[in-house]
Enzyme design. Structure first.
Site, PDB file in Angstrom:
ATOM      1  N   CYS A  72       0.944  -1.024  -0.047  1.00 40.01           N
ATOM      2  CA  CYS A  72       0.017   0.033   0.055  1.00 40.01           C
ATOM      3  C   CYS A  72       0.799   1.191   0.049  1.00 40.01           C
ATOM      4  O   CYS A  72       2.134   1.166  -0.374  1.00 40.01           O
ATOM      5  CB  CYS A  72      -0.892  -0.019   1.013  1.00 40.01           C
ATOM      6  SG  CYS A  72      -0.137  -0.135   2.798  1.00 40.01           S
ATOM      7  N   ASP A 121      -7.953   3.897   0.831  1.00 41.60           N
ATOM      8  CA  ASP A 121      -7.083   4.471   1.788  1.00 41.60           C
ATOM      9  C   ASP A 121      -7.858   4.820   3.239  1.00 41.60           C
ATOM     10  O   ASP A 121      -8.657   5.746   3.119  1.00 41.60           O
ATOM     11  CB  ASP A 121      -6.269   5.432   1.225  1.00 41.60           C
ATOM     12  CG  ASP A 121      -4.965   5.696   2.290  1.00 41.60           C
ATOM     13  OD1 ASP A 121      -4.978   5.436   3.688  1.00 41.60           O
ATOM     14  OD2 ASP A 121      -4.242   6.765   2.163  1.00 41.60           O
ATOM     15  N   ASN A 164       2.352   1.493   4.346  1.00 44.25           N
ATOM     16  CA  ASN A 164       2.614   0.180   4.965  1.00 44.25           C
ATOM     17  C   ASN A 164       2.351  -0.022   6.299  1.00 44.25           C
ATOM     18  O   ASN A 164       2.953  -0.630   7.419  1.00 44.25           O
ATOM     19  CB  ASN A 164       4.079  -0.194   4.719  1.00 44.25           C
ATOM     20  CG  ASN A 164       4.492  -1.747   5.219  1.00 44.25           C
ATOM     21  OD1 ASN A 164       5.483  -1.885   5.678  1.00 44.25           O
ATOM     22  ND2 ASN A 164       3.705  -2.601   5.051  1.00 44.25           N
ATOM     23  N   CYS A 202      -1.372   0.622   7.250  1.00 50.38           N
ATOM     24  CA  CYS A 202      -2.822   0.659   7.426  1.00 50.38           C
ATOM     25  C   CYS A 202      -3.290  -0.629   6.782  1.00 50.38           C
ATOM     26  O   CYS A 202      -3.365  -1.695   7.430  1.00 50.38           O
ATOM     27  CB  CYS A 202      -3.681   1.860   7.098  1.00 50.38           C
ATOM     28  SG  CYS A 202      -3.189   3.366   7.908  1.00 50.38           S
ATOM     29  N   ARG A 203      -3.194  -0.563   5.417  1.00 49.59           N
ATOM     30  CA  ARG A 203      -3.710  -1.888   4.669  1.00 49.59           C
ATOM     31  C   ARG A 203      -2.871  -3.028   4.493  1.00 49.59           C
ATOM     32  O   ARG A 203      -3.494  -3.978   4.822  1.00 49.59           O
ATOM     33  CB  ARG A 203      -4.354  -1.159   3.290  1.00 49.59           C
ATOM     34  CG  ARG A 203      -5.226  -0.284   3.402  1.00 49.59           C
ATOM     35  CD  ARG A 203      -5.517   0.697   1.950  1.00 49.59           C
ATOM     36  NE  ARG A 203      -4.523   1.417   1.839  1.00 49.59           N
ATOM     37  CZ  ARG A 203      -4.191   2.294   0.605  1.00 49.59           C
ATOM     38  NH1 ARG A 203      -5.123   1.993  -0.362  1.00 49.59           N
ATOM     39  NH2 ARG A 203      -3.419   3.154   0.716  1.00 49.59           N
ATOM     40  N   SER A 204      -1.795  -2.671   3.999  1.00 51.55           N
ATOM     41  CA  SER A 204      -0.854  -3.855   3.727  1.00 51.55           C
ATOM     42  C   SER A 204      -0.573  -4.712   4.847  1.00 51.55           C
ATOM     43  O   SER A 204      -0.364  -5.985   4.786  1.00 51.55           O
ATOM     44  CB  SER A 204       0.408  -3.728   2.711  1.00 51.55           C
ATOM     45  OG  SER A 204       1.233  -2.658   3.400  1.00 51.55           O
TER      46      SER A 204
HETATM   47  P1  4NP Z   1      -1.701   2.780   4.038  1.00 52.35           P
HETATM   48  O1  4NP Z   1      -2.278   4.297   4.639  1.00 52.35           O
HETATM   49  O2  4NP Z   1      -1.053   3.081   2.628  1.00 52.35           O
HETATM   50  O3  4NP Z   1      -2.951   1.811   4.068  1.00 52.35           O
HETATM   51  O4  4NP Z   1      -0.673   2.477   4.975  1.00 52.35           O
HETATM   52  C1  4NP Z   1      -1.635   5.283   4.721  1.00 52.35           C
HETATM   53  C2  4NP Z   1      -0.680   5.499   5.821  1.00 52.35           C
HETATM   54  C3  4NP Z   1       0.073   6.766   5.917  1.00 52.35           C
HETATM   55  C4  4NP Z   1      -0.242   7.827   5.020  1.00 52.35           C
HETATM   56  C5  4NP Z   1      -1.086   7.495   3.736  1.00 52.35           C
HETATM   57  C6  4NP Z   1      -1.711   6.394   3.747  1.00 52.35           C
HETATM   58  N1  4NP Z   1       0.502   8.910   5.072  1.00 52.35           N
HETATM   59  O5  4NP Z   1       0.191  10.001   4.294  1.00 52.35           O
HETATM   60  O6  4NP Z   1       1.228   9.235   6.224  1.00 52.35           O
END
Ligand code: 4NP
Length: 158
Positions: free
Chosen positions: A7, A125, A10, A12-14
């Site tokens: 994602c 996201d 790294n 939240c989702r992955s």
């Molecule tokens: P992820 O979510 O891609 O599912 O881990 C996010 C986590 C952090 C950020 C964006 C999306 N960020 O902008 O810090």
């Protein structure tokens, strides 16, 4: 078979996808056959634990997590047999960052593409959302990982 979930951050989702996949693999007694990891296309959260909301939802669903944030690496295209993007932007970034050749392209897929009606669907996201968004992502990933593992297993016996 080595599977990498990707994602943006790294956190939240992955890592959630990795935890759910590992749990399914264990439940089906396939632990010898699959290993997994996760990574982000961005390096904002290197070394960090998954987001507290991902940890909360996984805890509620008895899904163990054992991951620290890392950025996608160039060699991941060689290390892994299958790389799964959570959304279309991740997919595009993976192809660009890993300089994926046409012959390697089949290694990279979009997570929800294994669902019977999943063409073009994304795992959204949840970072700027609330716990409900994380809950929705969990059920989406549980379904997508189940469909994916079903297909991998079906192909492996053909
Ligand atoms: P992820 O979510 O891609 O599912 O881990 C996010 C986590 C952090 C950020 C964006 C999306 N960020 O902008 O810090």
């Amino acid at each position: 078979m080595k599977v990498l979930f990707v994602c943006l951050g790294n956190i939240c989702r992955s890592p959630m996808a990795e935890g759910i996949f590992n749990k399914l693999v264990k439940e089906r007694g396939l632990g010898q056959k699959y290993t997994s990891d996760s990574a982000g296309t961005a390096g904002y959260h290197i070394g960090e634990l998954p987001d507290f909301r991902t940890r909360k939802i996984c805890e509620v669903n008895a899904t163990p997590l054992n991951h620290r944030g890392r950025k996608l690496l160039k060699e991941d295209i060689n290390t892994f047999d299958l790389i799964l993007a959570m959304d279309l932007m991740n997919y595009k970034d993976i192809l660009e960052q890993l300089l994926v050749s046409d012959s390697e392209k089949s290694k990279v897929r979009i997570m929800r593409s294994y669902e019977p009606d999943g063409y073009g669907k994304e795992v959204p996201d949840p970072y700027y959302g609330d716990l409900e968004d994380f809950k929705l992502v969990y059920s989406m990933l549980e379904n997508a990982c189940t469909c994916m593992l079903d297909e991998l297993e079906l192909n492996s016996i053909e």
